[in-house]
Design a protein around this motif. Structure first.
Motif, PDB file in Angstrom:
ATOM      1  N   HIS A 122       0.630  -1.173   0.046  1.00  0.00           N
ATOM      2  CA  HIS A 122      -0.150  -0.100  -0.139  1.00  0.00           C
ATOM      3  C   HIS A 122       0.741   1.162  -0.085  1.00  0.00           C
ATOM      4  O   HIS A 122       1.521   1.615   0.952  1.00  0.00           O
TER       5      HIS A 122
ATOM      6  N   HIS B  18       0.501   4.568  -0.582  1.00  0.00           N
ATOM      7  CA  HIS B  18       0.037   5.689   0.153  1.00  0.00           C
ATOM      8  C   HIS B  18       0.119   5.794   1.494  1.00  0.00           C
ATOM      9  O   HIS B  18       0.755   6.718   2.113  1.00  0.00           O
ATOM     10  N   HIS B  19      -0.099   4.753   2.217  1.00  0.00           N
ATOM     11  CA  HIS B  19       0.268   4.357   3.494  1.00  0.00           C
ATOM     12  C   HIS B  19       1.809   4.776   3.943  1.00  0.00           C
ATOM     13  O   HIS B  19       2.155   5.548   4.658  1.00  0.00           O
TER      14      HIS B  19
ATOM     15  N   GLN C 103       4.108   6.083   1.963  1.00  0.00           N
ATOM     16  CA  GLN C 103       4.582   7.273   1.622  1.00  0.00           C
ATOM     17  C   GLN C 103       4.480   8.458   2.738  1.00  0.00           C
ATOM     18  O   GLN C 103       5.366   9.211   3.044  1.00  0.00           O
ATOM     19  N   GLN C 104       3.424   8.276   3.583  1.00  0.00           N
ATOM     20  CA  GLN C 104       3.248   9.205   4.701  1.00  0.00           C
ATOM     21  C   GLN C 104       4.223   9.069   5.819  1.00  0.00           C
ATOM     22  O   GLN C 104       4.729  10.051   6.405  1.00  0.00           O
TER      23      GLN C 104
ATOM     24  N   GLY D  53       3.819  10.508  -8.479  1.00  0.00           N
ATOM     25  CA  GLY D  53       3.713  10.305  -6.974  1.00  0.00           C
ATOM     26  C   GLY D  53       4.176   8.675  -7.041  1.00  0.00           C
ATOM     27  O   GLY D  53       4.724   8.214  -8.074  1.00  0.00           O
TER      28      GLY D  53
ATOM     29  N   ASP E  68       2.395   6.454  -7.364  1.00  0.00           N
ATOM     30  CA  ASP E  68       1.393   5.681  -8.102  1.00  0.00           C
ATOM     31  C   ASP E  68       2.224   5.315  -9.294  1.00  0.00           C
ATOM     32  O   ASP E  68       1.804   4.266  -9.915  1.00  0.00           O
TER      33      ASP E  68
END
Lengths: 342, 343
Positions: free
Chosen positions: A199, A201-202, A204-205, A305, A307
């Motif tokens: 995942h 996006h997770h 990335q944070q 990004g 993605d």
């Protein structure tokens, strides 16, 4: 044994084969103290296998793993003393309460009995389970189990935390809280964190650095900015401008933009104009449009990004899976064909 | 004022010392922690409660029958064992209800299997195995704690039953217990525990081998039924096919030889070993487990054997069962130690 500047996790030429399939293929990786490292990869890339080898839960076919200066294959006990591991589907003894489950793990780690209860309560409060400590874990939701799993990891004061798919199956708020907590802990106590996930996006944070792992190989490694930078090198810059009404074809102002050096291509889709350029010339485009009397409602510069990173590196992998599937269906077909003949 | 820091220092020293002593005393090894938890799990499980009540029921039935026939059994002067009141309590029957050791030979395997069949695979299925293995404990400690905890539960259970029997007998008859009887009963208890331990080790082995608890349980029960029922039938069939058709043609030595061979084959089944050993231990007049020739019988005085001699007779049985248990246990070690653990 471990020097200050030595990496806390060091993998050298790590290889694991299952039969003929190479799950992990000559992996070299160094993670330093206090870092949050994200191990990214699609399902079946060999992430969990790598983690198991770091904990000495499975033997590498070749190569070495050193964690905190200990060889994980030869002296797994020393490694496990300073590493907290949360598996992807963490399970608890259902007939025991959350507190009992946690106390059991604390005792297995040899924590002295007189401080064990106080510490367990503190840890449960830290992960936000203070109100549920006397509930049976069979009544716990996935998110609560995940928190209890984190408490399990934290109670032994680890130097390294390894989290395998920690965000799987938690709702978005839960994910954010969970990741913030991990980041806080890492910064406050200087804990090294390794997060494996698919995942992006997770990850990335929170991650300082990520490694993209496909088919047992580390394709690329670095922080997210460098990764997207490396992506942009070969590619071009894309700016999308949205106008108020539908754009008539052919667009009357097309010639103005085609004349610009940097512009490679302009395409028109309904209300949108998509400019593909060799440099970032968004301000120029906007100014020219305004001068020519176009009413702009939105300008969007395409960012690279995770993605896109994902797309780029995992593409090959998906192609390969399709061929696998094809050969499988081929086998099936021949099998079914044979049967009536018998 | 000068003495203040000194006293503080002393105080802190004492604190330190008591702290370190406390750590030394109150930090049990991981192995003990695991055994403690396993025992707590067993005691709270319905499975064990059901089986224990079953065994307690059969025990009560057997005791009731033996107490009601104890008068005739001890008064029977033609029986050389009639003076051993407490052994009679364990063996006397009314020919309807079997004695306690026969019940154990049936229920013991069930007890062992039920305590061990999901030892490892249930933990793996629940995802707790990997969580435990990620802690700083030795891998073999897990298997050992499973075995030791179940073994301890069985030991406590059977010992208390036997002690209940002895105490009840003492209250009921008021007869003093011979030291020899105490030894024999103790040996009987120990052997019963070993018998259950064999099935426990076997079922733990199957729980390591099979991922599904049901598969492990059914395989264990299958092995048990095969060894208790079908194995004897199989041996009889094979013997009938292989041995010469008319035994009259054989010399007595050959007959004894064949007989011993059949007995040895039967003794592969642990149930047979258990029956052999318990009858010898509980009936002191049993002096041989194989066929005895007329010449040997002629000189023998029908008197009970001393405990040591009985023990010597069953020693092969004891070592056989011990060896089988060890093999099962070692095999599960072999399977478990280098296995990859995934949830």
């Amino acid at each position: 044994m471990l020097q200050i500047n030595d990496p806390i996790i060091q993998l050298k030429g790590l290889t694991k084969c299952y039969g003929k399939k190479k799950a992990v293929d000559g992996l070299d990786l160094a993670i330093y103290k206090g870092e949050i490292f994200g191990l990214l990869g699609p399902n079946g890339a060999g992430k969990t296998t790598t983690i198991l080898m770091m904990l000495g839960l499975t033997e590498p076919t070749a190569g070495t793993v050193h964690v905190c200066g200990y060889n994980a294959t030869r002296t797994p006990i020393d490694v496990k003393r300073s590493v907290g591991y949360m598996p992807d589907s963490v399970g608890f003894y259902d007939n025991m309460t959350a507190l009992e489950n946690l106390l059991y793990i604390a005792r297995l780690n040899g924590l002295p009995d007189y401080e064990i209860k106080k510490k367990a309560m503190e840890t449960l409060a830290l992960v936000g389970l203070a109100g549920d400590l006397n509930k049976k874990t069979s009544t716990f939701s996935r998110g609560m189990k995940q928190r209890l799993g984190l408490a399990d990891v934290l109670i032994k004061d680890p130097a390294v935390i390894i989290l395998d798919e920690p965000t799987l199956g938690i709702d978005p708020t839960g994910v954010r809280e969970f990741l913030t907590l991990i980041k806080q802990l890492s910064r406050q106590k200087g804990i090294t964190v390794l997060i494996s996930s698919h995942h992006l996006h997770h990850v990335q944070q929170v991650c300082d650095r990520v490694g993209i792992f496909v088919n047992g190989k580390l394709e690329v490694e670095g922080n997210i900015n460098t990764l997207s930078g490396s992506l942009m090198d070969g590619d071009s810059y894309t700016t999308t401008v949205t106008l108020t009404g539908p754009i008539v074809q052919p667009w009357p102002h097309m010639s103005i933009f085609s004349k610009l050096n940097a512009v490679k291509e302009v395409s028109v889709q309904d209300n949108d104009l998509v400019f593909t350029c060799t440099r970032d010339i968004t301000p120029v485009i906007v100014r020219l449009l305004v001068e020519n009397g176009c009413d702009i409602t939105g300008v969007h510069k395409k960012d690279y990004g995770l993605d896109d990173i994902y797309q780029k590196y995992f593409e090959n992998n998906t192609a390969e899976t399709t061929t696998h599937e094809m050969s499988a269906s081929f086998l099936q077909r021949t099998f079914f064909k044979k049967q009536p003949e018998q | 004022m000068k003495c203040l820091p000194v006293s503080f220092k002393e105080l802190s020293l004492r604190n330190n010392r008591s702290n370190s002593r406390r750590t030394a005393w109150h930090t049990p090894s991981p192995f003990r922690v695991m055994v403690r938890k396993e025992i707590a799990d067993h005691i709270r499980s319905w499975r064990l409660i059901v089986l224990m009540s079953l065994i307690v029921l059969t025990f009560a039935a057997a005791m009731y029958v033996s107490l009601s026939t104890i008068g005739t059994a001890t008064g029977n002067l033609s029986d050389p064992d009639h003076t051993f009141l407490y052994l009679k309590l364990l063996t006397a029957t009314d020919k309807v209800v079997p004695p306690f050791h026969v019940f154990i030979s049936f229920l013991g395997p069930l007890l062992g299997i039920s305590l061990g069949f999901d030892a490892v695979n249930a933990e793996q299925g629940n995802g707790t195995l990997i969580r435990i293995m990620a802690q700083p404990i030795y891998r073999d400690n897990l298997l050992l704690s499973k075995f030791v905890s179940a073994g301890m539960v069985v030991t406590v259970f059977l010992t208390s039953l036997v002690l209940l029997m002895t105490g009840g007998g003492l209250l009921f008859t008021g007869v003093r217990m011979e030291p020899q009887e105490a030894l024999r009963i103790l040996a009987f208890t120990a052997f019963s525990i070993l018998y259950v331990a064999f099935w426990l080790a076997l079922s733990i082995l199957l729980s390591v081998r099979f991922r599904q608890g049901a598969t492990a349980a059914l395989t264990a029960i299958g092995i048990w039924i095969f060894l208790t029922v079908f194995y004897q039938l199989l041996i009889k069939l094979v013997v009938r096919a292989v041995l010469p058709a008319n035994p009259e043609m054989l010399s007595p030595e050959q007959i004894i030889g064949y007989n011993n061979m059949i007995l040895d084959l039967l003794r592969i089944a642990p149930g047979q070993l258990y029956t052999d050993a318990t009858t010898t231990l509980l009936m002191p007049s049993v002096r041989s487990l194989g066929p005895v020739s007329m010449e040997e019988m002629a000189g023998a005085v029908p008197a009970p054997l001393p405990f040591k001699e009985s023990l010597m007779i069953v020693w092969p049985q004891v070592s056989g069962l011990l060896a089988a248990t060890t093999v099962c246990f070692a095999w599960s070690y072999y399977l478990f130690m280098r296995r990859e653990i995934r949830s």
